[in-house]
Design a protein around this motif. Structure first.
Motif, short mmCIF file in Angstrom:
data_model
loop_
_atom_site.label_atom_id
_atom_site.label_comp_id
_atom_site.label_asym_id
_atom_site.label_seq_id
_atom_site.Cartn_x
_atom_site.Cartn_y
_atom_site.Cartn_z
N VAL A 99 0.86 -1.18 0.00
CA VAL A 99 0.00 0.00 0.00
C VAL A 99 0.90 1.23 0.00
O VAL A 99 2.11 1.13 0.26
CB VAL A 99 -0.94 0.02 1.22
N GLY A 100 0.33 2.40 -0.29
CA GLY A 100 1.13 3.60 -0.43
C GLY A 100 1.97 3.92 0.79
O GLY A 100 3.09 4.45 0.67
N ASP A 101 1.47 3.60 1.99
CA ASP A 101 2.21 3.91 3.21
C ASP A 101 3.57 3.20 3.26
O ASP A 101 4.50 3.69 3.90
CB ASP A 101 1.39 3.49 4.44
N ALA A 102 3.68 2.05 2.59
CA ALA A 102 4.95 1.33 2.57
C ALA A 102 6.03 2.12 1.84
O ALA A 102 7.22 1.96 2.11
CB ALA A 102 4.77 -0.04 1.92
N MET A 103 5.59 2.99 0.91
CA MET A 103 6.55 3.80 0.16
C MET A 103 6.98 5.03 0.94
O MET A 103 8.16 5.26 1.17
CB MET A 103 5.92 4.22 -1.18
N HIS A 104 6.01 5.86 1.38
CA HIS A 104 6.41 7.13 1.95
C HIS A 104 6.97 7.01 3.37
O HIS A 104 7.63 7.94 3.84
CB HIS A 104 5.29 8.17 1.87
N THR A 105 6.75 5.88 4.05
CA THR A 105 7.43 5.67 5.33
C THR A 105 8.87 5.25 5.12
O THR A 105 9.66 5.24 6.07
CB THR A 105 6.72 4.59 6.16
N GLY A 106 9.22 4.88 3.90
CA GLY A 106 10.58 4.47 3.59
C GLY A 106 10.85 2.99 3.80
O GLY A 106 11.95 2.51 3.49
N VAL A 107 9.85 2.24 4.30
CA VAL A 107 10.07 0.82 4.59
C VAL A 107 10.41 0.05 3.32
O VAL A 107 11.42 -0.67 3.26
CB VAL A 107 8.83 0.21 5.28
N LEU A 108 9.57 0.17 2.31
CA LEU A 108 9.80 -0.61 1.09
C LEU A 108 11.01 -0.12 0.31
O LEU A 108 11.86 -0.94 -0.09
CB LEU A 108 8.54 -0.60 0.22
N PRO A 109 11.17 1.18 0.05
CA PRO A 109 12.39 1.62 -0.65
C PRO A 109 13.67 1.20 0.05
O PRO A 109 14.63 0.77 -0.59
CB PRO A 109 12.24 3.15 -0.70
N GLY A 110 13.69 1.30 1.40
CA GLY A 110 14.90 0.91 2.13
C GLY A 110 15.20 -0.57 2.01
O GLY A 110 16.35 -0.97 1.82
N ALA A 111 14.15 -1.40 2.11
CA ALA A 111 14.34 -2.84 2.00
C ALA A 111 14.80 -3.22 0.59
O ALA A 111 15.64 -4.11 0.42
CB ALA A 111 13.05 -3.57 2.36
N LEU A 112 14.26 -2.56 -0.41
CA LEU A 112 14.66 -2.84 -1.80
C LEU A 112 16.11 -2.42 -2.05
O LEU A 112 16.84 -3.10 -2.79
CB LEU A 112 13.72 -2.13 -2.77
N ARG A 113 16.50 -1.32 -1.44
CA ARG A 113 17.90 -0.88 -1.59
C ARG A 113 18.85 -1.91 -1.00
O ARG A 113 19.87 -2.28 -1.61
CB ARG A 113 18.09 0.48 -0.93
N THR A 114 18.51 -2.42 0.18
CA THR A 114 19.34 -3.46 0.80
C THR A 114 19.37 -4.72 -0.05
O THR A 114 20.42 -5.35 -0.24
CB THR A 114 18.80 -3.80 2.20
N LEU A 115 18.21 -5.07 -0.61
CA LEU A 115 18.13 -6.26 -1.46
C LEU A 115 19.05 -6.13 -2.67
O LEU A 115 19.77 -7.07 -3.02
CB LEU A 115 16.68 -6.47 -1.91
N GLN A 116 19.02 -4.96 -3.31
CA GLN A 116 19.85 -4.77 -4.50
C GLN A 116 21.33 -4.80 -4.16
O GLN A 116 22.16 -5.23 -4.97
CB GLN A 116 19.48 -3.44 -5.17
N GLU A 117 21.68 -4.34 -2.97
CA GLU A 117 23.08 -4.39 -2.55
C GLU A 117 23.54 -5.82 -2.30
O GLU A 117 24.66 -6.20 -2.63
CB GLU A 117 23.27 -3.55 -1.28
N GLU A 118 22.64 -6.62 -1.71
CA GLU A 118 22.99 -7.99 -1.36
C GLU A 118 22.84 -8.96 -2.54
O GLU A 118 23.61 -9.91 -2.65
CB GLU A 118 22.12 -8.46 -0.20
N ARG A 119 21.87 -8.71 -3.39
CA ARG A 119 21.61 -9.60 -4.53
C ARG A 119 21.41 -8.76 -5.78
O ARG A 119 20.28 -8.63 -6.27
CB ARG A 119 20.37 -10.46 -4.26
N PRO A 120 22.45 -8.15 -6.29
CA PRO A 120 22.31 -7.29 -7.46
C PRO A 120 21.74 -8.05 -8.66
O PRO A 120 22.10 -9.19 -8.92
CB PRO A 120 23.75 -6.81 -7.73
#
Length: 299
Positions: A99-120
């Motif tokens: 849902v939109g709240d996952a984006m603007h709270t930073g939860v989803l973008p932050g988790a995706l950034r970590t994912l890309q760092e660990e599993r590019p």
């Protein structure tokens, strides 16, 4: 068993309400398409379309069947994609509902950034869906994790959940509003003020819920406008059109022309939960889930 090809044919005709246009889009002739639809109806024992010389349209049963057909074909497409990636020796990627709240709270973008760092290079598919759609996606295994405002039922046999964020609501008001000069506000100060209500698509009775929470706090808002999402509401507040209650995560660095005040006597928050299937099939899913849970910002 249902034939996925027939279901795709059915969906094409249902969405165009025209056999000729559907046949053209599917790159087949009209006669075979009509036969496939007739065979599907015979197999189901169900009349899917009302037919006349002028047009073809779905029956009430057909509309219900179309909704389920869309869900099934989406799942089939994701499953095919997963199979192909597994066949190439990949981990299968991730399908994430949110849902939109996952984006603007930073939860989803932050988790995706970590994912890309660990599993590019890992493939990620994001789906903006209601909570009910996300829970069904988890059960069908077409989603790996769901980010929702409310958790599944506590006695759900298939799904588990954990809270992530408690995002308090703050008052946003035009900077030129007389109340903006005060550091502390009382319920009486807000009574009868022009208001911009933010819709909650997860709650069909959101307007009544919003009004009830305000009345319980001691004031009755005069709702002049309804905004589809918080950013729109902030823009309307900045234009001087009214007051609004906005999540704290949305008003950080608020736009020019907006003042923000805490309301200690109006303790309401938007919550964000992570939900997942009780059975983990792939390590990448469990790893990403732990990354999401590590981002929890609960007091």
């Amino acid at each position: 068993m249902l034939d996925l090809r027939q279901l795709r044919y059915f969906m094409a005709v249902a969405e165009t309400e025209h056999v000729g246009r559907a046949a053209e889009a599917l790159h087949i002739s009209q006669s075979p398409l009509s036969r496939q639809i007739a065979q599907l109806e015979k197999q189901l024992g169900l009349v899917l379309f009302e037919r006349s010389q002028q047009r073809i349209r779905l029956t009430a049963d057909g509309r219900v069947f179309l909704s389920e057909t869309r869900a099934l074909l989406r799942h089939a497409d994701r499953l095919e994609n997963l199979g192909r990636r597994l066949g190439r020796g990949e981990e299968g990627g991730l399908c994430i509902g949110y849902v939109g709240d996952a984006m603007h709270t930073g939860v989803l973008p932050g988790a995706l950034r970590t994912l890309q760092e660990e599993r590019p290079g890992i493939h990620v598919a994001l789906y903006s869906l209601s909570a009910a759609e996300q829970f069904e996606g988890l059960r069908q295994r077409s989603l790996d994790i769901a980010l929702v405002r409310e958790p599944p039922a506590g006695d759900d046999p298939d799904l588990l959940a954990a809270p992530l964020v408690e995002d308090p609501l703050l008052l946003a008001l035009p900077a030129a509003h007389p109340l903006a000069a005060r550091e502390e506000l009382t319920p009486g100060d807000l009574d009868g003020q022009a208001w911009i209500a933010v819709e909650n698509t997860q709650d069909p009775a959101w307007r009544d819920t919003f009004l009830a929470s305000c009345v319980a706090s001691g004031f009755t808002p005069d709702i002049r406008l309804e905004a589809a999402e918080p950013l729109t509401a902030l823009g309307l507040v900045a234009s001087g059109l009214g007051l609004a209650l906005i999540q704290k995560s949305m008003v950080r660095g608020a736009a020019e022309g907006i003042a923000v005040r805490e309301l200690p006597w109006h303790e309401t928050s938007v919550h964000l939960w992570a939900a997942w299937h009780a059975v983990d099939l792939r390590p990448v899913v469990a790893s990403f889930r732990e990354t999401v849970l590590a981002s929890a910002t609960l007091d």
